[in-house]
Design a protein around this motif. Structure first.
Motif, PDB file in Angstrom:
ATOM      1  N   PHE A   1       0.873  -1.191   0.000  1.00 49.67           N
ATOM      2  CA  PHE A   1       0.000   0.000   0.000  1.00 49.67           C
ATOM      3  C   PHE A   1       0.903   1.232   0.000  1.00 49.67           C
ATOM      4  N   TRP A   2       0.719   2.085  -1.007  1.00 46.40           N
ATOM      5  CA  TRP A   2       1.620   3.221  -1.188  1.00 46.40           C
ATOM      6  C   TRP A   2       0.854   4.535  -1.244  1.00 46.40           C
ATOM      7  N   GLU A   3       1.462   5.544  -0.659  1.00 44.27           N
ATOM      8  CA  GLU A   3       0.908   6.898  -0.718  1.00 44.27           C
ATOM      9  C   GLU A   3       1.716   7.635  -1.783  1.00 44.27           C
ATOM     10  N   ILE A   4       1.022   8.256  -2.727  1.00 42.37           N
ATOM     11  CA  ILE A   4       1.725   8.963  -3.807  1.00 42.37           C
ATOM     12  C   ILE A   4       1.081  10.334  -3.951  1.00 42.37           C
ATOM     13  N   GLY A   5       1.743  11.377  -3.456  1.00 46.36           N
ATOM     14  CA  GLY A   5       1.142  12.710  -3.441  1.00 46.36           C
ATOM     15  C   GLY A   5      -0.131  12.659  -2.626  1.00 46.36           C
ATOM     16  N   SER A   6      -1.239  13.160  -3.205  1.00 53.09           N
ATOM     17  CA  SER A   6      -2.499  13.097  -2.461  1.00 53.09           C
ATOM     18  C   SER A   6      -3.301  11.845  -2.833  1.00 53.09           C
ATOM     19  N   GLY A   7      -2.644  10.890  -3.497  1.00 52.61           N
ATOM     20  CA  GLY A   7      -3.335   9.654  -3.876  1.00 52.61           C
ATOM     21  C   GLY A   7      -2.681   8.437  -3.245  1.00 52.61           C
ATOM     22  N   TRP A   8      -3.201   7.269  -3.601  1.00 54.10           N
ATOM     23  CA  TRP A   8      -2.691   5.996  -3.065  1.00 54.10           C
ATOM     24  C   TRP A   8      -2.736   4.931  -4.153  1.00 54.10           C
ATOM     25  N   ALA A   9      -1.959   3.882  -3.969  1.00 52.63           N
ATOM     26  CA  ALA A   9      -2.028   2.747  -4.897  1.00 52.63           C
ATOM     27  C   ALA A   9      -1.655   1.469  -4.158  1.00 52.63           C
ATOM     28  N   VAL A  10      -2.257   0.358  -4.589  1.00 52.86           N
ATOM     29  CA  VAL A  10      -1.830  -0.955  -4.112  1.00 52.86           C
ATOM     30  C   VAL A  10      -0.937  -1.545  -5.206  1.00 52.86           C
ATOM     31  N   ILE A  11       0.320  -1.721  -4.864  1.00 53.30           N
ATOM     32  CA  ILE A  11       1.327  -2.119  -5.858  1.00 53.30           C
ATOM     33  C   ILE A  11       1.967  -3.432  -5.410  1.00 53.30           C
ATOM     34  N   ASP A  12       1.773  -4.476  -6.224  1.00 56.07           N
ATOM     35  CA  ASP A  12       2.341  -5.796  -5.901  1.00 56.07           C
ATOM     36  C   ASP A  12       3.418  -6.151  -6.911  1.00 56.07           C
ATOM     37  N   THR A  13       4.402  -6.903  -6.451  1.00 55.39           N
ATOM     38  CA  THR A  13       5.411  -7.404  -7.377  1.00 55.39           C
ATOM     39  C   THR A  13       5.356  -8.917  -7.362  1.00 55.39           C
ATOM     40  N   GLN A  14       5.276  -9.480  -8.565  1.00 58.84           N
ATOM     41  CA  GLN A  14       5.298 -10.950  -8.695  1.00 58.84           C
ATOM     42  C   GLN A  14       6.379 -11.275  -9.686  1.00 58.84           C
ATOM     43  N   GLY A  15       7.453 -11.864  -9.234  1.00 61.65           N
ATOM     44  CA  GLY A  15       8.582 -12.109 -10.135  1.00 61.65           C
ATOM     45  C   GLY A  15       9.101 -10.777 -10.641  1.00 61.65           C
ATOM     46  N   ASP A  16       9.157 -10.631 -11.961  1.00 64.90           N
ATOM     47  CA  ASP A  16       9.650  -9.366 -12.516  1.00 64.90           C
ATOM     48  C   ASP A  16       8.510  -8.480 -13.029  1.00 64.90           C
ATOM     49  N   ALA A  17       7.278  -8.763 -12.556  1.00 67.04           N
ATOM     50  CA  ALA A  17       6.132  -7.967 -13.003  1.00 67.04           C
ATOM     51  C   ALA A  17       5.535  -7.186 -11.835  1.00 67.04           C
ATOM     52  N   VAL A  18       5.274  -5.910 -12.063  1.00 67.94           N
ATOM     53  CA  VAL A  18       4.622  -5.064 -11.057  1.00 67.94           C
ATOM     54  C   VAL A  18       3.166  -4.896 -11.468  1.00 67.94           C
ATOM     55  N   GLU A  19       2.262  -5.056 -10.501  1.00 67.19           N
ATOM     56  CA  GLU A  19       0.840  -4.936 -10.795  1.00 67.19           C
ATOM     57  C   GLU A  19       0.193  -3.913  -9.861  1.00 67.19           C
ATOM     58  N   VAL A  20      -0.577  -3.002 -10.456  1.00 64.34           N
ATOM     59  CA  VAL A  20      -1.348  -2.046  -9.663  1.00 64.34           C
ATOM     60  C   VAL A  20      -2.819  -2.429  -9.818  1.00 64.34           C
ATOM     61  N   GLY A  21      -3.376  -3.042  -8.780  1.00 66.91           N
ATOM     62  CA  GLY A  21      -4.758  -3.505  -8.852  1.00 66.91           C
ATOM     63  C   GLY A  21      -5.744  -2.422  -8.465  1.00 66.91           C
ATOM     64  N   TRP A  22      -5.285  -1.478  -7.671  1.00 67.50           N
ATOM     65  CA  TRP A  22      -6.188  -0.437  -7.162  1.00 67.50           C
ATOM     66  C   TRP A  22      -5.409   0.860  -7.061  1.00 67.50           C
ATOM     67  N   LEU A  23      -6.033   1.957  -7.440  1.00 63.53           N
ATOM     68  CA  LEU A  23      -5.412   3.257  -7.178  1.00 63.53           C
ATOM     69  C   LEU A  23      -6.473   4.323  -7.029  1.00 63.53           C
ATOM     70  N   GLU A  24      -6.099   5.350  -6.323  1.00 55.85           N
ATOM     71  CA  GLU A  24      -6.994   6.492  -6.100  1.00 55.85           C
ATOM     72  C   GLU A  24      -6.212   7.768  -6.374  1.00 55.85           C
ATOM     73  N   THR A  25      -6.728   8.570  -7.300  1.00 55.06           N
ATOM     74  CA  THR A  25      -6.104   9.858  -7.583  1.00 55.06           C
ATOM     75  C   THR A  25      -7.143  10.753  -8.243  1.00 55.06           C
ATOM     76  N   ARG A  26      -6.761  11.974  -8.497  1.00 61.93           N
ATOM     77  CA  ARG A  26      -7.620  12.918  -9.210  1.00 61.93           C
ATOM     78  C   ARG A  26      -6.975  13.203 -10.558  1.00 61.93           C
ATOM     79  N   SER A  27      -7.750  13.735 -11.505  1.00 63.25           N
ATOM     80  CA  SER A  27      -7.245  13.867 -12.878  1.00 63.25           C
ATOM     81  C   SER A  27      -5.952  14.677 -12.943  1.00 63.25           C
ATOM     82  N   GLU A  28      -5.871  15.766 -12.157  1.00 63.20           N
ATOM     83  CA  GLU A  28      -4.689  16.634 -12.270  1.00 63.20           C
ATOM     84  C   GLU A  28      -3.417  15.950 -11.753  1.00 63.20           C
ATOM     85  N   ASP A  29      -3.571  14.963 -10.865  1.00 60.71           N
ATOM     86  CA  ASP A  29      -2.399  14.274 -10.304  1.00 60.71           C
ATOM     87  C   ASP A  29      -2.069  12.958 -11.012  1.00 60.71           C
ATOM     88  N   ALA A  30      -2.982  12.515 -11.899  1.00 57.86           N
ATOM     89  CA  ALA A  30      -2.842  11.161 -12.461  1.00 57.86           C
ATOM     90  C   ALA A  30      -1.509  10.937 -13.183  1.00 57.86           C
TER      91      ALA A  30
END
Ligand SMILES: CC(C)(COP(=O)(O)OP(=O)(O)OC[C@H]1O[C@@H](n2cnc3c(N)ncnc32)[C@H](O)[C@@H]1OP(=O)(O)O)[C@@H](O)C(=O)NCCC(=O)NCCS
Length: 291
Positions: A212-241
């Motif tokens: 679970f990561w905080e990125i600016g005023s947003g957040w993301a769930v970021i998983d790593t499996q082997g050499d692949a990173v997956e973002v299954g969920w994120l929350e942000t606003r258009s100006e920060d995307a």
């Protein structure tokens, strides 16, 4: 309802016959043969086969319980010579009965938009499309044709991903629930090709497993499996995307990943931001049925 097939639970001895007709399901092949044995022994699941009059499997399908009230259906495969007879529908009926008995009240599945046969099959048996999603994929690092992306130098984000705490789960959940992304997702979140209702517990668990990561005023769930990173969920606003997505790329590059996949709702500004950063996009639908 097809007239000729019997549906029964799959067993270990069915693996060979299933592997034989699932080598070339898609242009890229199929993963069924590799997953079959693991799937058989997974708790909270049911795998069924449809068999011919010799008891040889000519189709398979699978369901998983993903929360006390939700089931996930996947891996429907019908032998090419047996398609168009409603066999996938017969298997789904068995899986639905089982899922209901397990306590699930809603069942869902995911279909890529190009897969017309699959869309036809699920619409005939009562599933409704509930969410439009877009899977976005980008090769990075050595796997990228241009490691810097889009043929030019990669611009690092002005934001940096920082590990979020369990205490962030509640504000993140609230922000997403009323924001454009959460509303478009109708409360669902994706992970490894599976969708279920997001709860605050998902985010607190993600915090405990350092995903679970905080990125600016947003957040993301970021998983790593082997050499692949997956973002299954994120929350942000258009100006920060754009900056949030750049920060995800920075994090993935820092981990030495080869690819990133994002599971986004089909909301124009977030999909455009991903495209501008060189992600390819594949539109899909989550379909649901009452059990
Ligand atoms: C999708 C799939 C499971 C459907 O199984 P099925 O038992 O053939 O389903 P149905 O009999 O209900 O047919 C569904 C649609 O397939 C198409 N279809 C009919 N005959 C077909 C044939 N011989 N070959 C391919 N597709 C056919 C038709 O569009 C049909 O819809 P219609 O009945 O309104 O005309 C099967 O096509 C399959 O195994 N496809 C490859 C794997 C796959 O895509 N799985 C789903 C991943 S989400």
């Amino acid at each position: 309802m097809s007239a000729t097939t019997v549906i029964r639970p799959a067993g270990a001895s069915d693996g060979e016959a299933i592997a034989a007709f699932t080598q070339d399901t898609f242009a890229w092949g199929d993963y069924i043969a590799d997953s079959f044995d693991t799937w058989l022994s997974e708790p909270g699941t049911l795998m069924v086969v449809a068999v011919d009059d010799q008891d040889t499997p000519i189709a398979m399908s699978r369901a998983r319980i993903v929360s006390p009230i939700e089931a996930w259906f996947h891996a429907a495969r019908v032998h090419p010579g047996w398609r168009g007879r409603g066999i996938a529908g017969d298997m789904a009926a068995e899986l639905r009965v089982w899922a209901r008995e397990e306590g699930a009240v809603v069942g869902r599945l995911l279909i890529e938009d190009w897969n017309e046969a699959s869309v036809r099959h699920v619409e005939k048996i009562g599933f409704r499309r509930v969410v439009d999603v877009v899977r976005c994929v980008k090769p990075i690092g050595d796997a990228s044709p241009s490691p810097n992306g889009n043929g030019s130098r990669r611009v690092p984000s002005r934001l940096r991903a920082r590990p979020a705490h369990a205490a962030d789960a509640t504000p993140a959940y609230a922000s997403w629930s009323i924001g454009e992304l959460g509303r478009a997702m109708r409360g669902l979140t994706g992970s490894r090709w599976t969708y279920a209702r997001l709860t605050i517990n998902h985010l607190t668990s993600a915090a405990k497993s350092d995903s679970f990561w905080e990125i600016g005023s947003g957040w993301a769930v970021i998983d790593t499996q082997g050499d692949a990173v997956e973002v299954g969920w994120l929350e942000t606003r258009s100006e920060d995307a754009p900056d949030l997505l750049r920060a995800v790329i920075d994090l993935a590059v820092g981990r030495g990943a080869e690819s990133i996949s994002l599971w986004l709702p089909a909301v124009d500004w977030i999909v455009k931001a991903a495209k501008r950063l060189g992600f390819s996009t594949e539109p899909m639908g989550v379909y649901a049925v009452e059990l």
